[in-house]
Design an enzyme around this catalytic site. Structure first.
Site, PDB file in Angstrom:
ATOM      1  N   HIS A  94      12.089  37.567  64.064  1.00  0.00           N
ATOM      2  CA  HIS A  94      11.958  36.210  64.156  1.00  0.00           C
ATOM      3  C   HIS A  94      10.924  35.443  64.429  1.00  0.00           C
ATOM      4  O   HIS A  94      10.614  34.586  65.337  1.00  0.00           O
ATOM      5  CB  HIS A  94      13.467  35.744  65.352  1.00  0.00           C
ATOM      6  CG  HIS A  94      13.137  36.284  66.754  1.00  0.00           C
ATOM      7  ND1 HIS A  94      12.000  35.969  67.518  1.00  0.00           N
ATOM      8  CD2 HIS A  94      14.357  36.837  67.660  1.00  0.00           C
ATOM      9  CE1 HIS A  94      12.349  36.420  68.644  1.00  0.00           C
ATOM     10  NE2 HIS A  94      13.584  36.988  68.768  1.00  0.00           N
ATOM     11  N   HIS A  98      20.852  44.060  77.129  1.00  0.00           N
ATOM     12  CA  HIS A  98      20.750  42.782  76.486  1.00  0.00           C
ATOM     13  C   HIS A  98      21.417  42.848  75.273  1.00  0.00           C
ATOM     14  O   HIS A  98      21.490  43.762  74.672  1.00  0.00           O
ATOM     15  CB  HIS A  98      19.086  42.725  76.238  1.00  0.00           C
ATOM     16  CG  HIS A  98      18.479  41.491  75.329  1.00  0.00           C
ATOM     17  ND1 HIS A  98      19.377  40.323  75.409  1.00  0.00           N
ATOM     18  CD2 HIS A  98      17.548  41.441  74.757  1.00  0.00           C
ATOM     19  CE1 HIS A  98      18.439  39.356  74.939  1.00  0.00           C
ATOM     20  NE2 HIS A  98      17.270  39.985  74.166  1.00  0.00           N
ATOM     21  N   ASP A 125      19.014  43.309  68.111  1.00  0.00           N
ATOM     22  CA  ASP A 125      18.426  44.499  67.759  1.00  0.00           C
ATOM     23  C   ASP A 125      18.522  45.452  68.990  1.00  0.00           C
ATOM     24  O   ASP A 125      18.102  46.703  68.487  1.00  0.00           O
ATOM     25  CB  ASP A 125      16.735  44.151  67.899  1.00  0.00           C
ATOM     26  CG  ASP A 125      16.382  43.229  69.297  1.00  0.00           C
ATOM     27  OD1 ASP A 125      17.207  42.410  69.619  1.00  0.00           O
ATOM     28  OD2 ASP A 125      15.304  43.600  69.892  1.00  0.00           O
ATOM     29  N   HIS A 163      14.911  38.619  77.917  1.00  0.00           N
ATOM     30  CA  HIS A 163      14.545  37.540  76.994  1.00  0.00           C
ATOM     31  C   HIS A 163      15.432  36.546  76.935  1.00  0.00           C
ATOM     32  O   HIS A 163      15.313  35.273  76.370  1.00  0.00           O
ATOM     33  CB  HIS A 163      14.087  38.505  75.861  1.00  0.00           C
ATOM     34  CG  HIS A 163      13.838  37.658  74.674  1.00  0.00           C
ATOM     35  ND1 HIS A 163      14.285  38.082  73.406  1.00  0.00           N
ATOM     36  CD2 HIS A 163      13.472  36.475  74.242  1.00  0.00           C
ATOM     37  CE1 HIS A 163      14.189  37.135  72.396  1.00  0.00           C
ATOM     38  NE2 HIS A 163      13.275  36.172  73.040  1.00  0.00           N
ATOM     39  N   ASP A 177      13.476  44.425  76.832  1.00  0.00           N
ATOM     40  CA  ASP A 177      12.418  43.618  76.046  1.00  0.00           C
ATOM     41  C   ASP A 177      11.308  43.490  77.099  1.00  0.00           C
ATOM     42  O   ASP A 177      10.128  43.417  76.302  1.00  0.00           O
ATOM     43  CB  ASP A 177      12.930  42.053  75.857  1.00  0.00           C
ATOM     44  CG  ASP A 177      13.765  42.057  74.579  1.00  0.00           C
ATOM     45  OD1 ASP A 177      13.711  43.009  73.899  1.00  0.00           O
ATOM     46  OD2 ASP A 177      14.229  40.920  74.353  1.00  0.00           O
ATOM     47  N   TYR A 207       3.110  41.123  72.250  1.00  0.00           N
ATOM     48  CA  TYR A 207       4.420  40.823  72.194  1.00  0.00           C
ATOM     49  C   TYR A 207       4.992  40.048  73.586  1.00  0.00           C
ATOM     50  O   TYR A 207       5.676  39.074  73.095  1.00  0.00           O
ATOM     51  CB  TYR A 207       5.152  42.384  72.505  1.00  0.00           C
ATOM     52  CG  TYR A 207       6.420  42.673  72.805  1.00  0.00           C
ATOM     53  CD1 TYR A 207       7.479  42.955  71.865  1.00  0.00           C
ATOM     54  CD2 TYR A 207       7.001  42.269  74.155  1.00  0.00           C
ATOM     55  CE1 TYR A 207       8.545  43.140  72.243  1.00  0.00           C
ATOM     56  CE2 TYR A 207       8.357  42.211  74.256  1.00  0.00           C
ATOM     57  CZ  TYR A 207       9.126  42.593  73.408  1.00  0.00           C
ATOM     58  OH  TYR A 207      10.627  42.851  73.437  1.00  0.00           O
TER      59      TYR A 207
HETATM   60 FE1  FEO Z   1      15.403  40.009  72.956  1.00  0.00          FE
HETATM   61 FE2  FEO Z   1      14.437  43.120  71.575  1.00  0.00          FE
HETATM   62  O1  FEO Z   1      15.651  41.497  71.967  1.00  0.00           O
END
Ligand code: FEO
Length: 402
Positions: A30, A84, A88, A153, A172, A198
């Site tokens: 993204h 989460h 992904d 996240h 994450d 990251y």
């Molecule tokens: Fe917030 Fe690795 O996804």
């Protein structure tokens, strides 16, 4: 188990396995350019009962299921821990749930996201349980402790601690977007730079929730021996270093470093950028000159992490910003870097306007802006170059004051 593998299961400790997937060709997350690919890490914990912690991005479901199948029959899985729900990590739920009735454990905020993404896969009929910070799941010889990590996240995020083995499955948190056949830091080499990129691109806006989360870990006396994120390598040897780095990044610590970020149309804004950067260097401050067509925005944000000040330069195009500069400022505003000072510069032909727009956008991003910025008509000559050098000296002085 195989630790020098290119595709196999890896044992973290007795009964705990990496069963994730390696995305060698992933080049964008993204908006975050990932030239080195990434991984989606799933972990299988086997006690008297079994739990899978996180799944992988949808196209990699088969890879994950093959790895689980090397250890247990996936239909025998008892729990799926969804730290989460971003796709992904959750993307393979549809395929996985075709093979198992395992109960999904998730935070309260995750329910809405689960049904938002998976209603057409029948999620409203799946067996789902809600967990919160401090809740424990006894697998028989393996105990999982759940820790909400709101906004690290997304609102639903949580991390899971395996008590007996002292492994923190951090999703994450502490991740890196890097594809590797190695699973551990002691095999893969120094990963702090990858972790910084990251952090800057994924977690930077959430420094306050992160500091609160680290405090909760300390209060609960959670002292992991391994931190196993859902992207990249597992921290073991360098675990103290990554914890220290996270505290520094979340606290907004900066150094005497200046970025000069720009694009150019006919070379004039580039001449200005070079002159500004040279003045910063001459003042004894580290400087990085970053052309927006040569450097991905996500790489620039890594450089931004520990920079005290920066300048943004754009030519005026059709009364506005050069497109790459507009793109960068939108991205920057979303990531909300802390404790930065900035200024704007650029060349124009007749109406001008880009410098004022940059200044407004920087203020909208919560950044302290030195005004006025520097506009130069057509091409900078000696008088304008002197003004560029002054601007560079001002940036260097701001960086030294931090
Ligand atoms: Fe917030 Fe690795 O996804």
């Amino acid at each position: 188990m195989d630790t020098e593998e290119t595709g196999g299961v890896v044992e973290l400790s007795s009964g705990v396995y990496w069963v994730g997937a390696i995305d060698w060709n992933g080049r964008d997350f993204h908006g975050f350019t990932t030239p080195g690919g990434t991984t989606y890490n799933s972990y299988l914990v086997i006690g008297e009962k079994t739990a899978l912690i996180d799944t992988v991005k949808a196209p990699f479901a088969g890879e994950m299921l093959r790895r689980i199948g090397q250890l247990i029959d996936p239909s025998k899985l008892d729990y799926i821990i969804m730290n989460h729900m971003e796709p992904d990590h959750s993307g393979s739920l549809t395929e996985l749930k075709k093979q198992t009735d395992a109960k999904i454990l998730i935070t309260r905020r995750g329910i809405d996201i689960l049904n938002g993404y998976f209603r057409d896969s029948g999620s409203e009929n799946w067996d789902v349980g809600v967990v919160k910070t401090g809740d424990q799941l006894d697998l028989g010889g393996k105990t999982l402790v759940f820790l909400e990590a709101t906004m690290l996240h997304w609102p639903d995020s949580m991390e899971t601690f395996l008590k007996e083995d002292r492994i923190l499955f951090s999703n994450d948190g502490f991740g890196q977007h890097i594809a590797s056949s190695k699973r551990y830091d002691f095999e893969a080499g120094d990963m702090l730079s990858e972790a910084a990129e990251y952090y800057a691109n994924i977690l930077m806006p959430f420094h306050m929730p992160l500091l609160r989360y680290l405090k909760v870990l300390a209060e609960l006396e959670i002292e992991p021996l391994q931190i196993a994120p859902s992207h990249g390598i597992i921290w073991k040897q360098d675990l103290p270093k990554i914890l220290e780095a996270y505290i520094s990044w979340a606290s907004g610590e900066v150094k005497e470093k200046v970025l000069v970020i720009y694009d150019t149309m006919w070379g004039s804004t580039e001449i200005m950028a070079n002159e500004i950067a040279e003045a910063v260097r001459a003042a004894g401050v580290e400087v990085r000159l970053l052309n927006l067509r040569k450097n991905p925005r996500s790489y620039i944000m890594k450089e931004m992490l520990d920079a005290a000040a920066f300048a943004v330069g754009s030519p005026t195009l059709n009364n506005g910003l050069f497109p790459t500069v507009g793109d960068f400022l939108v991205y920057l505003k979303g990531l909300r870097p802390q404790k930065k000072k900035a200024m704007a510069f650029g060349s124009y032909g007749w109406g001008g306007g880009a410098v004022k727009i940059i200044e407004q956008e920087l203020k909208n991003a919560g950044i302290e802006v030195f005004e006025p910025g520097l506009q130069v008509r057509y091409r900078p000559y000696e008088k304008e170059l002197v003004r560029c050098r002054k601007l560079g000296e001002q940036l260097a002085a701001a960086a030294k004051k931090q």
